[in-house]
Design a protein around this motif. Structure first.
Motif, short mmCIF file in Angstrom:
data_model
loop_
_atom_site.label_atom_id
_atom_site.label_comp_id
_atom_site.label_asym_id
_atom_site.label_seq_id
_atom_site.Cartn_x
_atom_site.Cartn_y
_atom_site.Cartn_z
N GLN A 28 12.09 3.39 -7.91
CA GLN A 28 10.63 3.31 -8.01
C GLN A 28 10.16 1.87 -7.79
OE1 GLN A 28 10.04 4.90 -11.91
NE2 GLN A 28 10.48 7.02 -11.30
N ALA A 29 10.88 0.92 -8.36
CA ALA A 29 10.48 -0.49 -8.25
C ALA A 29 10.53 -0.97 -6.80
CB ALA A 29 11.39 -1.36 -9.12
N GLU A 30 11.42 -0.41 -5.99
CA GLU A 30 11.52 -0.84 -4.59
C GLU A 30 10.68 0.01 -3.65
OE1 GLU A 30 15.17 -1.93 -2.83
OE2 GLU A 30 16.16 -2.38 -4.73
N ALA A 31 10.63 1.32 -3.88
CA ALA A 31 9.95 2.20 -2.93
C ALA A 31 8.44 2.17 -3.08
CB ALA A 31 10.46 3.63 -3.09
N ILE A 32 7.94 2.09 -4.31
CA ILE A 32 6.49 2.17 -4.52
C ILE A 32 5.74 1.02 -3.84
CG2 ILE A 32 4.67 2.05 -6.29
CD1 ILE A 32 6.49 3.74 -8.09
N PRO A 33 6.12 -0.25 -4.03
CA PRO A 33 5.38 -1.32 -3.34
C PRO A 33 5.43 -1.19 -1.82
CG PRO A 33 6.73 -2.22 -5.12
CD PRO A 33 7.15 -0.81 -4.95
N ARG A 39 3.55 1.51 4.91
CA ARG A 39 4.74 1.58 5.75
C ARG A 39 5.50 2.89 5.53
NH1 ARG A 39 8.75 -3.42 5.62
NH2 ARG A 39 9.66 -2.12 7.27
N ASP A 40 6.21 3.33 6.56
CA ASP A 40 7.16 4.41 6.38
C ASP A 40 8.31 3.91 5.50
OD1 ASP A 40 5.57 5.83 8.06
OD2 ASP A 40 7.00 5.98 9.71
N VAL A 41 8.90 4.84 4.75
CA VAL A 41 9.98 4.47 3.83
C VAL A 41 11.11 5.48 3.95
CG1 VAL A 41 10.66 4.17 1.40
CG2 VAL A 41 8.42 3.36 2.18
N ILE A 42 12.33 4.98 4.01
CA ILE A 42 13.51 5.83 3.90
C ILE A 42 14.29 5.35 2.68
CG2 ILE A 42 14.73 4.35 5.58
CD1 ILE A 42 16.41 6.81 6.30
N ALA A 54 8.71 8.19 -7.42
CA ALA A 54 8.74 7.09 -6.45
C ALA A 54 7.93 7.41 -5.21
CB ALA A 54 10.19 6.76 -6.06
N PHE A 55 7.85 8.69 -4.82
CA PHE A 55 7.00 9.00 -3.67
C PHE A 55 5.63 9.55 -4.06
CE2 PHE A 55 9.78 12.91 -3.83
CZ PHE A 55 8.80 13.86 -4.08
#
Length: 423
Positions: A28-33, A39-42, A54-55
């Protein structure tokens, strides 16, 4: 680090407090920001690490700050059970906001889903098959700017949903952001990500396909025919408050549940032969502690989010090592500890060695001193159905002899004998 420091809307921060979220997990700490920037996120992380929030949190944040109906978010999940849990988390996180969500899954009437979709929603949480049904009927369209979230993408591959997912993606022309979350990243999913994601932020938490922290694992070598007896012995003689038992097939799950229930344990079943209502009743009862034992197929390896599962027991060795990782990830959730036991027959040693290589450790082998491992397997019936075959007590019996002076058998007359097609 509190959720407030991630830049989330105050209403969402309040919801995290209401739900008992104390601080963001690593994913969560990395994906949320990253997702908040558009941006797209994988993201790849072990099961039970908080991928759902997190999503959902960045999607809800962006929905709050846009006019109603200006955009749409679509969450695709491989199973009905996982979709239901995502929708439950979404309702909790959006409780102080005007954002509306709808659950679109099989096993439920189309009518209420149809009416909710036509009335207008902000977030659609769906399984691929039912979503395609609504798309074909025209009750859901993606003409608005759409955020697409693929959850448990590797499970969609395993369950054969990837062609449907590709067809759905092709009908979302106005896709403004894509978030792909998965516990593992097999080559096919990595290829899909490269096709649909644009310059994504990559989040990798822990080693791929690693087991979650807090799980104590052990293997129980045992002949195949004694696995059920060993399970019964362990349930009777070991303190196991909440047990999830995995079987390879739905027929095995049904048989094991019946045997365990006959021993006096409150037991539930979860497999594809159960109706949607039965599956919901089993999951809710297990979650509330009404059932001490849940016997399931791999349908429960993904999407069963129950915090209090103390033990996971696999009665078979999965041929795909990642399936083992997902199974045992049902315990030791939300920072708790748990035990994961696997029964290994001699014929399964090769598949088990692959699992040990996958998890990067040799699991301890345990033999119970008070269990009888010497019982022989039951003898198969003879071909004529009259008791044991050659190895089971027919020795010394003389074979049937033809009557004396009997000549060669005569062929049946035309029109006599077995009727055509009769068996």
């Amino acid at each position: 680090m509190p959720f407030k420091s991630l830049g989330l809307d105050a209403h969402l921060v309040k919801a995290t407090r209401d739900l008992g979220y104390t601080e963001p997990t690593p994913v969560q700490a990395e994906a949320i920001p990253a997702a908040l920037t558009g941006r797209d996120v994988i993201a790849t992380a072990q099961t039970g690490t908080g991928k759902t929030a997190a999503f959902l949190l960045p999607v809800l944040h962006r929905m709050i700050n846009r006019p109603r109906g200006a955009a749409l978010a679509l969450v695709i999940s491989p199973t009905r059970e996982l979709a239901e849990q995502i929708e439950s988390v979404c309702r909790g996180l959006s409780q102080h906001t005007p954002v509306r969500s709808v659950l679109v899954v099989g096993g439920r009437p189309m009518g209420p889903q149809d009416r909710a979709l036509r009335a207008g929603v902000d977030i659609v949480i769906a399984t691929p098959g039912r979503l395609m049904d609504h798309m074909q009927q025209g009750t859901v369209r993606f003409d608005r700017p759409t955020t697409l979230i693929l959850d448990e993408a590797d499970s969609m591959l395993d369950m054969g949903f990837l062609p449907d997912v590709r067809r759905i993606i092709a009908r979302i022309p106005n896709r403004e952001q894509t978030l792909l979350f998965s516990a593992t990243m097999p080559p096919v999913i990595a290829k899909l990500a490269s096709e649909i994601l644009r310059n994504p932020a990559t989040v990798q938490i822990g080693r791929r396909a690693a087991t979650a922290v807090g799980i104590t694992q052990a293997a129980y070598p045992v002949p195949e025919h004694l696995k059920t007896s060993l399970l019964r012995h362990m349930l009777r003689n070991t303190e196991m408050p909440s047990v999830l038992v995995f079987c390879r097939t739905k027929h095995s799950a049904r048989r094991i549940a019946r045997i365990v229930g006959a021993d006096g344990f409150a037991v539930a079943e979860l497999h594809s032969n159960r109706t949607p209502a039965q599956r919901t009743k089993a999951m809710e009862g297990f979650r509330r502690g009404e059932f001490r034992v849940m016997v399931a197929t791999n349908i429960a390896a993904r999407g069963l989010d129950v915090d209090h599962i103390t033990h996971v027991i696999s009665l078979d060795v999965p041929t795909v090592p990642e399936d083992y990782v997902h199974r045992i990830g049902r315990t030791a959730r939300a920072g708790a500890d748990g035990d994961a036991f696997i029964m290994v027959s001699p014929a399964e040693e090769g598949a088990f060695s692959r699992i040990e290589r996958q998890v990067g450790q040799r699991l301890p082998r345990i033999t119970l001193p008070d269990f009888d491992y010497s019982s022989t397997p039951p003898r198969p019936p003879s071909p004529n159905g009259r008791g044991p075959g050659p190895a089971g007590g027919s020795q010394g019996r003389r074979p049937a002899q033809p009557p004396r002076n009997a000549g060669p058998a005569k062929p049946p007359r035309p029109g006599r004998g077995t009727k055509p097609g009769f068996r």
